[in-house]
Design an enzyme around this catalytic site. Structure first.
Site, PDB file in Angstrom:
ATOM      1  N   THR A 134       0.390   0.737   2.389  1.00 48.88           N
ATOM      2  CA  THR A 134       0.007  -0.278   3.371  1.00 48.88           C
ATOM      3  C   THR A 134       1.158  -0.524   4.340  1.00 48.88           C
ATOM      4  O   THR A 134       0.978  -0.546   5.556  1.00 48.88           O
ATOM      5  CB  THR A 134      -0.400  -1.589   2.671  1.00 48.88           C
ATOM      6  N   GLN A 241      -4.091   9.055  -0.956  1.00 48.89           N
ATOM      7  CA  GLN A 241      -4.967   9.652  -1.971  1.00 48.89           C
ATOM      8  C   GLN A 241      -4.807  11.162  -2.044  1.00 48.89           C
ATOM      9  O   GLN A 241      -5.466  11.815  -2.845  1.00 48.89           O
ATOM     10  CB  GLN A 241      -6.438   9.341  -1.641  1.00 48.89           C
ATOM     11  N   SER A 261       1.826   6.854  -1.230  1.00 52.14           N
ATOM     12  CA  SER A 261       1.865   5.732  -2.151  1.00 52.14           C
ATOM     13  C   SER A 261       2.296   6.210  -3.533  1.00 52.14           C
ATOM     14  O   SER A 261       1.891   7.281  -3.975  1.00 52.14           O
ATOM     15  CB  SER A 261       0.481   5.096  -2.214  1.00 52.14           C
ATOM     16  N   THR A 301      17.071  -3.863   0.372  1.00 50.91           N
ATOM     17  CA  THR A 301      17.636  -3.095  -0.733  1.00 50.91           C
ATOM     18  C   THR A 301      16.550  -2.275  -1.412  1.00 50.91           C
ATOM     19  O   THR A 301      15.472  -2.797  -1.701  1.00 50.91           O
ATOM     20  CB  THR A 301      18.272  -4.051  -1.753  1.00 50.91           C
ATOM     21  N   CYS A 387     -10.084  -3.105  -2.554  1.00 53.88           N
ATOM     22  CA  CYS A 387      -9.849  -4.149  -1.552  1.00 53.88           C
ATOM     23  C   CYS A 387     -11.132  -4.853  -1.171  1.00 53.88           C
ATOM     24  O   CYS A 387     -11.143  -6.019  -0.843  1.00 53.88           O
ATOM     25  CB  CYS A 387      -9.222  -3.550  -0.300  1.00 53.88           C
TER      26      CYS A 387
END
Lengths: 463, 88
Positions: A134, A241, A261, A301, A387
């Site tokens: 995202t 994906q 991701s 960080t 979602c």
């Protein structure tokens, strides 16, 4: 040989016994604090009927079998093994330059960066760690748009892209950008001619999802990349994906910017990366300002353990890709053929061939999707992306394929992955068949279909 | 590093299966066993260099499995997977 067989049986037998004895013997702590309930629970493993667990008002006999690999994947033991030292001994800040604690973790991060880069065929310097896909999508779309806003004012994406891409575009629209939401064909794949026609003089970026999260179709990345390069438009792809599941090569596919991701490829949650091409250079405006980490593109960080886990996940994905692919393809075929051979009026959403086989999105006609999901409580599946599963709105992805509300409502996405077993798929097929049949038997609509009435021709009276 | 003898390879294979079976987590256990079987079959007739490499990796995997069995079983959820219950 007979000896070995006997030993195998003995082992299995003993394992069964031990599983029941163990908590009583070893689980002293738990038994003390919970007044013996811990070992009672374990005792009930043998007699499950008496020990249902209740979660959110639903009674479950055990933990459901997990077939929702598109929402997230479990952390691979090899990944966890790589992460553990960085959650215990090696806790340093990777940006500390003055002592060993910083140096040792900085090295680990650079190794992880190389592991990510190797998987996608890029240079490690082009990999920027973020908190997930995202954030990567936000950086790509808003970052590129903001950098080139003096000359450009148009972006292209697709109607089936992920919510965070669409929402970032919506935010830019508020700032005066023109956005083209490209429609997809009935099979979920974009029409390259339409894309070509949509590219304008002032187009800065084309963002197309690599593998769709709901229906699993694979977009023609190479062709899109070629087209974008020839028209001097940046090409961003949301490959959350796709990376680790299908082969991706950023140079071969002419990808300028790519979101990855961690938790979709058996890594930890809260980590991801964005690939930003250096030649020809893609410039972005940072969305997060601060200490200038990650070449100034993403300050903050770095979470060492997550980064190391993400790197390990990429390495494992590369090593296991062939084996995973074979396993998943076999189970996917088993699931689809198992269901369609036993019940009729089941349709697969999205293209049949150009797809990632670990994602099987099926529409069960004349069955209400939510009822089916409630019935399938022993299987963890969803009706679409996580979602949007909170709302009862039908999936916008299925709507974009031209499916009517009814079909969109009756769809279920089965996700198969590295840790899915053959027995789980067999059980899922049995349960799906059983519950679809049960729901259809209750439905007057199904009765009418059986009698040969076309439901679309019925004039329902209004009350 | 030379290739392992058949006895060495078999003993590693059995050790890996024995350790993998100790995972209480259903999916991780089944995966470990499946991959152990698959990769030993894959390298059964491999040439010397490849077999040696696979053997070294197998030994690392064995050590990793031992550590992860400990970790997984320490935090194992007390509710069993539906796959481990008797089918009603």
């Amino acid at each position: 040989m007979a000896n070995a067989g006997l030993r195998f049986v003995c082992n299995r037998f003993l394992r069964g016994r031990f599983a029941k004895i163990q908590p009583a013997v070893l689980g002293g702590q738990a038994a003390c604090t919970q007044d013996g309930t811990a070992w009672q629970k374990r005792f009930y493993v043998a007699v499950p009927e008496e020990a249902p667990i209740k979660v959110k008002g639903i009674e479950l006999s055990g933990r459901p079998l997990y077939l929702d690999m598109q929402s997230t994947t479990p952390v691979d033991p090899r990944v966890l093994d790589a992460m553990m030292p960085y959650l215990t001994d090696m806790f340093g800040n990777p940006h500390s330059r003055t002592h060993l604690y910083g140096w040792e973790v900085e090295d680990a991060i650079e190794i992880a960066r190389k592991e990510v880069a190797d998987l996608i065929g890029s240079n490690p310097k082009e990999v920027i760690f973020t908190s997930g896909a995202t954030e990567s999508n936000n950086i790509a779309i808003k970052g590129i748009a903001n950098f080139y806003k003096s000359k450009k004012r148009h972006l292209i994406t697709t109607q089936t892209d992920h919510k965070c891409v669409l929402d970032s575009c919506r935010a830019l629209q508020q700032e005066g950008w023109d956005i083209t939401y490209l429609p997809v064909q009935e099979n979920g794949i974009i029409d390259l001619k339409e894309l070509e026609a949509a590219i304008r003089e002032d187009t800065v970026l084309v963002s197309v999802m690599a593998v769709n999260n709901e229906i699993g179709v694979i977009q023609p990345l190479k062709e899109i990349g070629q087209l974008c390069r020839s028209r001097k438009v940046f090409f961003h792809t949301d490959a959350a994906q796709a990376v680790g599941k299908i082969a991706i090569d950023v140079d071969d596919m002419n990808i300028d910017c790519m979101s990855i991701s961690g938790h979709k490829l058996y890594g930890p949650k809260g980590i991801g990366a964005i690939y930003v091409r250096r030649r020809p250079r893609v410039r972005i405006v940072a969305q997060m300002n601060g200490g200038g980490q990650e070449r100034g593109m993403r300050s903050g960080t770095l979470p060492t353990a997550l980064v190391v886990g993400f790197g390990a996940a990429c390495k494992v994905a590369q090593e296991e890709m062939v084996a995973d692919r074979k396993h998943i393809e076999r189970l996917s075929k088993m699931l689809y053929e198992g269901i369609t051979s036993k019940i009729e009026h089941v349709y697969m959403n999205g293209d049949k061939d150009r797809r990632y086989p670990g994602n099987v999105n099926l529409s069960f006609a004349h069955v209400e999707g939510e009822s089916l999901l409630m019935g399938l409580k022993d299987i963890a599946v969803s009706s679409g992306s996580a979602c949007t599963s909170a709302s009862l709105e039908p999936s916008y992805v299925l709507r974009a394929l031209g499916k009517d509300d009814e079909q969109a409502h009756s769809s279920i996405r089965f996700g198969i992955g590295r840790f899915t077993t053959e027995e789980e798929v067999e059980r899922a097929v049995d349960l799906a068949v059983q519950h679809v049949t049960r729901l259809r038997e209750m439905s007057p609509l199904w009765e009418m279909v059986q009698e040969g009435i076309d439901l679309k021709t019925i004039q329902w009276s209004q009350h | 590093m030379s290739a392992p003898t058949a006895v060495q390879a078999k003993s590693l294979f059995r050790a890996l299966l024995r350790e993998g079976k100790r995972f209480q987590h259903y999916n991780v256990r089944e995966y470990t066993l499946r991959r152990a079987r698959e990769s030993f079959r894959q390298y059964q007739n491999a040439d010397e260099a490849l077999a040696a490499e696979a053997f070294t990796k197998g030994k690392q995997d064995f050590e990793l499995t031992k550590r992860q069995v400990l970790l997984y079983n320490t935090y194992h959820h007390s509710t069993p997977s539906v796959m481990e219950l008797k089918q009603s």
